[in-house]
Design a protein around this motif. Structure first.
Motif, PDB file in Angstrom:
ATOM      1  N   ARG A 199       1.032  -0.869   0.238  1.00 31.79           N
ATOM      2  CA  ARG A 199       0.031   0.110   0.078  1.00 31.79           C
ATOM      3  C   ARG A 199       1.102   1.164   0.471  1.00 31.79           C
ATOM      4  N   LEU A 202       1.871   1.913  -3.494  1.00 32.18           N
ATOM      5  CA  LEU A 202       0.778   2.369  -4.662  1.00 32.18           C
ATOM      6  C   LEU A 202       0.573   3.389  -4.174  1.00 32.18           C
ATOM      7  N   VAL A 203       0.823   3.967  -2.545  1.00 33.70           N
ATOM      8  CA  VAL A 203       0.253   5.498  -2.384  1.00 33.70           C
ATOM      9  C   VAL A 203       0.975   6.345  -3.290  1.00 33.70           C
ATOM     10  N   ASN A 204       2.466   6.000  -3.377  1.00 34.83           N
ATOM     11  CA  ASN A 204       3.863   6.983  -3.757  1.00 34.83           C
ATOM     12  C   ASN A 204       4.053   6.523  -4.994  1.00 34.83           C
ATOM     13  N   ASN A 205       2.848   5.886  -5.607  1.00 34.21           N
ATOM     14  CA  ASN A 205       3.427   5.358  -7.342  1.00 34.21           C
ATOM     15  C   ASN A 205       1.736   5.026  -7.969  1.00 34.21           C
ATOM     16  N   THR A 206       1.272   6.249  -7.732  1.00 32.88           N
ATOM     17  CA  THR A 206      -0.346   5.422  -7.787  1.00 32.88           C
ATOM     18  C   THR A 206      -0.419   5.683  -9.681  1.00 32.88           C
ATOM     19  N   ASN A 207       0.647   5.594 -10.490  1.00 33.18           N
ATOM     20  CA  ASN A 207       0.434   5.541 -11.946  1.00 33.18           C
ATOM     21  C   ASN A 207       1.316   4.317 -12.661  1.00 33.18           C
ATOM     22  N   ASN A 208       1.837   3.074 -11.368  1.00 31.99           N
ATOM     23  CA  ASN A 208       3.114   2.790 -12.122  1.00 31.99           C
ATOM     24  C   ASN A 208       2.499   1.216 -11.813  1.00 31.99           C
ATOM     25  N   SER A 212       1.153  -1.796  -9.312  1.00 34.17           N
ATOM     26  CA  SER A 212      -0.791  -2.613  -9.208  1.00 34.17           C
ATOM     27  C   SER A 212      -0.339  -3.455  -9.624  1.00 34.17           C
ATOM     28  N   TYR A 215       0.585  -5.521  -6.392  1.00 29.30           N
ATOM     29  CA  TYR A 215      -1.001  -5.845  -5.296  1.00 29.30           C
ATOM     30  C   TYR A 215      -1.395  -6.562  -5.908  1.00 29.30           C
ATOM     31  N   TYR A 231      -6.972  -4.737  -9.391  1.00 30.05           N
ATOM     32  CA  TYR A 231      -5.171  -4.159  -9.503  1.00 30.05           C
ATOM     33  C   TYR A 231      -4.964  -4.578 -10.833  1.00 30.05           C
ATOM     34  N   GLN A 234      -6.171  -3.092 -13.289  1.00 28.31           N
ATOM     35  CA  GLN A 234      -5.354  -1.644 -13.575  1.00 28.31           C
ATOM     36  C   GLN A 234      -4.565  -1.270 -14.668  1.00 28.31           C
TER      37      GLN A 234
END
Length: 585
Positions: A199, A202-208, A212, A215, A231, A234
């Motif tokens: 998580r 995910l917070v620090n790399n939202t478009n990676n 996704s 996770y 995920y 996505q």
């Protein structure tokens, strides 16, 4: 070089950096037409092709750059990295090795060469490149990450954690480092900590998309298929060529019961990576998941039921808190409750079976004594159990013992859910094997010519390089060697985890007793349930729902009675395999 030509090339670079790939492409071509900056322009044209997913034209452009300058390191490096991304590791090693000969002083060249070495299993070569004071002084996080993967391949988990910690100190929010740390925590059974790390990534790399998909894979593996599928989808929207993402998306759909969608997904994954054994296996399993016949056979195995009943009655008392893994029909939980257990927790991943076992508990008068949890056992948190279990009971074995993930399930329960003095039923298993002549089944493993017809396409339903469950009593067979005891598993004292992509190897010697063609290895297990209570699984036992396992060779072996042959056994936490052929002495 003319100023105008430099300006064209520089303008192309500026457009390229701004993401205007088509305009940059045109200017790179214009620079080449002017006869200046040709080497660099071909290199960047190759990069544009690669960014657009056109691997073949990217390689052609880089080769043109190398035609202009055979020692142009950047083109070698880019082309080598592209081959690595396509999993053509030998080609990558060749190009990156040349680049390293020309530019050993460039740390990124050494790093990419090391990654190619790692993919080819050349761990010592990786260490010689990266694990040196000179290279580590560059403080490149990816170097520490690569060394961590080397340590993982060597099953040196202490060094894995050391290298990952060093990498994180350099780049605390690096997505790949956070993912690797999360996978390590997950592997060691620290599921909550792993979830926190994913998580954070995910917070620090939202478009990676890699974050996704990582996770999503984690969620699928730990029982939350619905979130995992979200995920994974996505990530795949951004990286549609990522075959592993499609593989785990199929796994998630399987867990959700969407078998038709799972098969389509596996087929797509196979189109992206046709030779990957894991995709082939999962696709075959999906085809075979529509009707699982073994639940009824298990309940009908009276010798098995009686042996478990005796063991449970010997071990369980009024102070026992029992934890059953994979409760299915609920029969073992019912036995524990009838034996006087203070309370019984049964866990079952299938919502349909969980509901049935709850109904069975109520019907048999044990509604208050038995709690059914509709979860995979490794996803259960200690807070979900009001009392710590001191007994684990399970019958989560397949014909080859380990295929139902008994070892990881027992290990998680012992380390995270149960008391320190927890007792497991059964307490141990011994695996035994013999070489076997089994012509009828050998002809369809895999299918070949049957009755004069080519039926080889039926092999898509056969999981490759796995043993096959067989009830030997139903077939004409001849054992071709003496019995060999190949391993014993103590479920109360499990060793360190062996990940599914690794294995340990044991070499055994088989004394040949027949001159008939040897088609494979038959093996089975005996369970040590409790003091004086064993459940034997040998081929002569009737009404045996497990049957035996047979690992078929690629081709029959012609051996001589009296000779001794070597055969390797490969195993990890979830599988037992053998060499695919015997080479006579």
């Amino acid at each position: 070089m003319k100023t105008s030509d430099i300006t064209i090339f520089q303008n192309a670079l500026q457009l390229h950096e701004a993401g205007k790939l088509d305009e940059a492409f045109n200017l790179y071509e214009a620079s080449i037409e002017k006869g200046e900056s040709s080497t660099e322009s071909w290199n960047y044209i190759g990069m544009i092709h690669y960014q657009k997913g056109d691997f073949n034209n990217a390689v052609k452009a880089w080769n043109k750059a190398l035609t202009h300058n055979p020692e142009y390191v950047d083109a070698m490096l880019n082309c080598g990295v592209a081959f690595y991304g396509k999993q053509q590791f030998n080609e990558a090693e060749q190009l990156l090795g040349k680049a390293y000969q020309l530019a050993a002083h460039r740390p990124e060249v050494a790093l990419h060469l090391a990654q190619a070495y790692l993919a080819l299993g050349k761990t010592e070569a990786v260490n010689s490149l990266l694990n040196t004071p000179k290279h580590l002084a560059y403080n490149i996080p990816e170097s520490y990450l690569t060394l961590a993967k080397v340590a993982q391949a060597q099953q040196d988990w202490e060094m894995v954690r050391k290298w990952l910690s060093s990498a994180q100190q350099l780049s605390p929010q690096h997505p790949s480092i956070l993912i690797e740390l999360a996978e390590l925590e997950s592997f060691e059974g620290n599921i909550i900590k792993a979830d926190e790390l994913y998580r954070e990534a995910l917070v620090n790399n939202t478009n990676n998309p890699m974050v996704s998909m990582a996770y999503g894979k984690f969620c699928v593996l730990h029982g939350d298929a619905t979130q995992g599928v979200q995920y994974l989808q996505q990530g795949l929207n951004q990286m549609p060529q990522h075959w592993e993402g499609w593989l785990f998306l199929g796994n998630g759909l399987m867990e959700m019961g969407h078998l038709d969608d799972a098969i389509k997904t596996y087929e797509h994954a196979k189109s992206l990576n046709p030779t990957h054994i894991g995709i082939q296996q999962q696709l075959a399993k999906a085809y075979g998941r529509f009707v699982p016949p073994w639940h009824g056979e298990m309940m009908a195995d009276l010798e098995r039921n009686d042996a478990y009943q005796k063991a449970i009655e010997q071990v369980v008392n009024k102070d026992s808190i029992v934890f059953e893994i994979g409760t299915g029909s609920g029969i073992l939980s019912l036995m524990a409750a009838r034996a006087g257990a203070k309370h019984v927790y049964g866990c079952e991943l299938s919502p349909h079976l969980a509901n049935i076992s709850s109904v069975h508990a109520e019907k048999n008068g044990y509604k208050d004594s038995i709690t059914i949890i509709n979860k995979k056992s490794t996803s259960i948190e200690p807070k979900e159990l009001e009392q710590k279990p001191n007994i684990v009971v399970a019958e989560i074995f397949d014909s080859g013992l380990l295929g139902e993930h008994a070892i990881p399930s027992f290990r998680h329960a012992q380390e995270h859910l149960c008391t320190d003095d927890c007792v497991v039923i059964p307490r141990a298993a011994t695996v035994k094997a013999r070489l076997i002549h089994l012509p009828s089944l050998a002809s369809v493993n895999p299918p070949k010519e049957i009755s004069g017809f080519d039926l080889s396409e039926f092999s898509r339903f056969i999981v490759p390089r796995e043993y096959k469950p067989v009830h030997l009593l139903e077939y004409d067979y001849t054992f071709c060697s003496e019995e060999v005891e190949i391993m014993t598993v103590d479920f109360n004292r499990l060793g360190k985890s062996i990940p599914e992509h690794l294995h340990n190897t044991i070499t055994h010697h088989y004394k040949v007793t027949s001159d008939l063609p040897v088609h494979g290895v038959a093996f089975w297990f005996d369970l040590d349930l409790a003091d004086g209570i064993q459940l034997l699984n040998h081929p002569e036992r009737k009404n045996n729902h497990w049957g035996q396992a047979v690992f078929f060779f690629k081709k029959p072996a012609e051996l001589t009675p009296g000779e001794t042959v070597e055969l390797n056994t490969y195993y990890n936490d979830i599988i037992i395999r053998f060499d695919e052929e015997i080479i006579p002495n």
